[in-house]
Design a protein around this motif. Structure first.
Motif, PDB file in Angstrom:
ATOM      1  N   SER A   7       0.855  -1.186   0.000  1.00 49.27           N
ATOM      2  CA  SER A   7       0.000   0.000   0.000  1.00 49.27           C
ATOM      3  C   SER A   7       0.889   1.233   0.000  1.00 49.27           C
ATOM      4  O   SER A   7       2.105   1.134   0.238  1.00 49.27           O
ATOM      5  CB  SER A   7      -0.934   0.004   1.210  1.00 49.27           C
ATOM      6  OG  SER A   7      -0.196   0.040   2.416  1.00 49.27           O
ATOM      7  N   GLY A   8       0.275   2.384  -0.256  1.00 51.39           N
ATOM      8  CA  GLY A   8       1.002   3.641  -0.161  1.00 51.39           C
ATOM      9  C   GLY A   8       1.401   4.261  -1.483  1.00 51.39           C
ATOM     10  O   GLY A   8       1.962   5.354  -1.505  1.00 51.39           O
ATOM     11  N   GLY A   9       1.125   3.571  -2.584  1.00 51.28           N
ATOM     12  CA  GLY A   9       1.455   4.149  -3.867  1.00 51.28           C
ATOM     13  C   GLY A   9       0.539   5.313  -4.215  1.00 51.28           C
ATOM     14  O   GLY A   9      -0.445   5.583  -3.514  1.00 51.28           O
ATOM     15  N   GLY A  10       0.876   6.010  -5.284  1.00 51.28           N
ATOM     16  CA  GLY A  10       0.046   7.129  -5.701  1.00 51.28           C
ATOM     17  C   GLY A  10       0.763   8.007  -6.696  1.00 51.28           C
ATOM     18  O   GLY A  10       1.798   7.625  -7.258  1.00 51.28           O
ATOM     19  N   LEU A  18       7.049   9.586  -0.984  1.00 52.31           N
ATOM     20  CA  LEU A  18       6.010   8.608  -0.696  1.00 52.31           C
ATOM     21  C   LEU A  18       6.606   7.557   0.227  1.00 52.31           C
ATOM     22  O   LEU A  18       7.819   7.296   0.173  1.00 52.31           O
ATOM     23  CB  LEU A  18       5.510   7.914  -1.968  1.00 52.31           C
ATOM     24  CG  LEU A  18       4.543   8.646  -2.876  1.00 52.31           C
ATOM     25  CD1 LEU A  18       4.294   7.808  -4.136  1.00 52.31           C
ATOM     26  CD2 LEU A  18       3.227   8.938  -2.182  1.00 52.31           C
ATOM     27  N   ARG A  19       5.751   6.934   1.021  1.00 53.49           N
ATOM     28  CA  ARG A  19       6.190   5.796   1.815  1.00 53.49           C
ATOM     29  C   ARG A  19       5.315   4.605   1.489  1.00 53.49           C
ATOM     30  O   ARG A  19       4.081   4.647   1.679  1.00 53.49           O
ATOM     31  CB  ARG A  19       6.126   6.074   3.312  1.00 53.49           C
ATOM     32  CG  ARG A  19       6.779   4.945   4.119  1.00 53.49           C
ATOM     33  CD  ARG A  19       6.821   5.205   5.612  1.00 53.49           C
ATOM     34  NE  ARG A  19       5.568   4.904   6.259  1.00 53.49           N
ATOM     35  CZ  ARG A  19       5.454   4.583   7.548  1.00 53.49           C
ATOM     36  NH1 ARG A  19       6.546   4.522   8.310  1.00 53.49           N
ATOM     37  NH2 ARG A  19       4.268   4.352   8.085  1.00 53.49           N
ATOM     38  N   LEU A  20       5.935   3.575   0.984  1.00 57.68           N
ATOM     39  CA  LEU A  20       5.239   2.326   0.695  1.00 57.68           C
ATOM     40  C   LEU A  20       5.306   1.417   1.914  1.00 57.68           C
ATOM     41  O   LEU A  20       6.307   1.394   2.625  1.00 57.68           O
ATOM     42  CB  LEU A  20       5.858   1.623  -0.506  1.00 57.68           C
ATOM     43  CG  LEU A  20       5.974   2.431  -1.795  1.00 57.68           C
ATOM     44  CD1 LEU A  20       6.543   1.550  -2.906  1.00 57.68           C
ATOM     45  CD2 LEU A  20       4.655   3.029  -2.201  1.00 57.68           C
ATOM     46  N   SER A  21       4.232   0.679   2.106  1.00 58.05           N
ATOM     47  CA  SER A  21       4.191  -0.313   3.181  1.00 58.05           C
ATOM     48  C   SER A  21       3.870  -1.667   2.586  1.00 58.05           C
ATOM     49  O   SER A  21       3.176  -1.773   1.572  1.00 58.05           O
ATOM     50  CB  SER A  21       3.110   0.051   4.207  1.00 58.05           C
ATOM     51  OG  SER A  21       3.356   1.286   4.807  1.00 58.05           O
ATOM     52  N   CYS A  22       4.362  -2.691   3.243  1.00 54.51           N
ATOM     53  CA  CYS A  22       4.072  -4.062   2.826  1.00 54.51           C
ATOM     54  C   CYS A  22       3.769  -4.863   4.088  1.00 54.51           C
ATOM     55  O   CYS A  22       4.651  -5.083   4.919  1.00 54.51           O
ATOM     56  CB  CYS A  22       5.252  -4.660   2.087  1.00 54.51           C
ATOM     57  SG  CYS A  22       5.063  -6.419   1.708  1.00 54.51           S
ATOM     58  N   ALA A  23       2.515  -5.241   4.218  1.00 55.67           N
ATOM     59  CA  ALA A  23       2.087  -6.021   5.370  1.00 55.67           C
ATOM     60  C   ALA A  23       2.159  -7.506   5.034  1.00 55.67           C
ATOM     61  O   ALA A  23       1.652  -7.939   3.994  1.00 55.67           O
ATOM     62  CB  ALA A  23       0.667  -5.641   5.763  1.00 55.67           C
ATOM     63  N   ALA A  24       2.798  -8.256   5.901  1.00 55.41           N
ATOM     64  CA  ALA A  24       2.989  -9.680   5.661  1.00 55.41           C
ATOM     65  C   ALA A  24       2.213 -10.514   6.663  1.00 55.41           C
ATOM     66  O   ALA A  24       2.136 -10.177   7.850  1.00 55.41           O
ATOM     67  CB  ALA A  24       4.470 -10.026   5.753  1.00 55.41           C
ATOM     68  N   SER A  25       1.650 -11.598   6.187  1.00 55.65           N
ATOM     69  CA  SER A  25       1.022 -12.563   7.085  1.00 55.65           C
ATOM     70  C   SER A  25       2.040 -13.648   7.408  1.00 55.65           C
ATOM     71  O   SER A  25       3.043 -13.810   6.717  1.00 55.65           O
ATOM     72  CB  SER A  25      -0.195 -13.190   6.420  1.00 55.65           C
ATOM     73  OG  SER A  25       0.216 -13.942   5.285  1.00 55.65           O
ATOM     74  N   GLY A 116       1.576  -5.654  -5.916  1.00 48.94           N
ATOM     75  CA  GLY A 116       2.136  -4.426  -6.460  1.00 48.94           C
ATOM     76  C   GLY A 116       1.301  -3.197  -6.161  1.00 48.94           C
ATOM     77  O   GLY A 116       0.085  -3.288  -5.967  1.00 48.94           O
ATOM     78  N   THR A 117       1.966  -2.062  -6.130  1.00 55.50           N
ATOM     79  CA  THR A 117       1.292  -0.777  -5.949  1.00 55.50           C
ATOM     80  C   THR A 117       1.917   0.219  -6.925  1.00 55.50           C
ATOM     81  O   THR A 117       3.139   0.262  -7.085  1.00 55.50           O
ATOM     82  CB  THR A 117       1.389  -0.295  -4.489  1.00 55.50           C
ATOM     83  OG1 THR A 117       0.618   0.896  -4.318  1.00 55.50           O
ATOM     84  CG2 THR A 117       2.824  -0.025  -4.062  1.00 55.50           C
ATOM     85  N   GLN A 118       1.078   1.019  -7.567  1.00 56.42           N
ATOM     86  CA  GLN A 118       1.544   1.929  -8.612  1.00 56.42           C
ATOM     87  C   GLN A 118       2.096   3.209  -7.997  1.00 56.42           C
ATOM     88  O   GLN A 118       1.455   3.833  -7.138  1.00 56.42           O
ATOM     89  CB  GLN A 118       0.393   2.276  -9.556  1.00 56.42           C
ATOM     90  CG  GLN A 118       0.757   3.285 -10.625  1.00 56.42           C
ATOM     91  CD  GLN A 118       1.668   2.709 -11.686  1.00 56.42           C
ATOM     92  OE1 GLN A 118       1.418   1.622 -12.207  1.00 56.42           O
ATOM     93  NE2 GLN A 118       2.723   3.442 -12.032  1.00 56.42           N
ATOM     94  N   VAL A 119       3.265   3.588  -8.457  1.00 51.02           N
ATOM     95  CA  VAL A 119       3.863   4.869  -8.106  1.00 51.02           C
ATOM     96  C   VAL A 119       4.063   5.645  -9.399  1.00 51.02           C
ATOM     97  O   VAL A 119       4.705   5.147 -10.336  1.00 51.02           O
ATOM     98  CB  VAL A 119       5.212   4.692  -7.384  1.00 51.02           C
ATOM     99  CG1 VAL A 119       5.910   6.036  -7.220  1.00 51.02           C
ATOM    100  CG2 VAL A 119       4.992   4.035  -6.027  1.00 51.02           C
TER     101      VAL A 119
END
Length: 123
Positions: A7-10, A18-25, A116-119
């Motif tokens: 998350s966090g793209g834009g 920007l700060r991207l985050s990646c949450a892992a299970s 993926g998240t778009q930047v």
């Protein structure tokens, strides 16, 4: 098994951040090397940064050194990519990845991938 959600793209102007985050299970997140890759239209997937589980080793591609910082919070099962001084050439889809091996810049060394998240960086 590890599931990754970025998350966090834009959209941001050149020079912005920007700060991207990646949450892992998964309970073993802290044992994985975590990496960020990116893929621009018409180009191959490119290594951006990676950090070992104990944060003892970090690696960056030369083009982002001094601008991007990878960090991880093992208690939150989250890895971050702080991106400063963004340039139009940073425009890409950014992917988070996890590896059971060592810090590597090779995509094939990573076992799990996010969607993926778009930047997008405008000039």
């Amino acid at each position: 098994q590890v599931q990754l959600v970025e998350s966090g793209g834009g959209l941001v102007q050149a020079g912005g951040s920007l700060r991207l985050s990646c949450a892992a299970s998964g309970r073993t997140f802290s044992s994985y090397v975590m990496g960020w890759f990116r893929q621009a239209p018409g180009k191959e997937r490119e290594f951006v940064a990676a950090k070992s589980w104990g944060s003892l080793r970090t690696s960056y591609v030369d083009s982002v050194k001094g601008r991007f910082t990878i960090s991880r919070d093992n208690a939150k099962n989250t890895v971050y990519l702080q991106m400063n001084s963004l340039k139009p050439e940073d425009t890409a889809i950014y992917y988070c990845a996890a590896s059971r091996g060592v810090v590597s810049g090779t995509a094939n060394d990573y076992d799990y991938w996010g969607q993926g998240t778009q930047v997008t960086v405008s000039s």
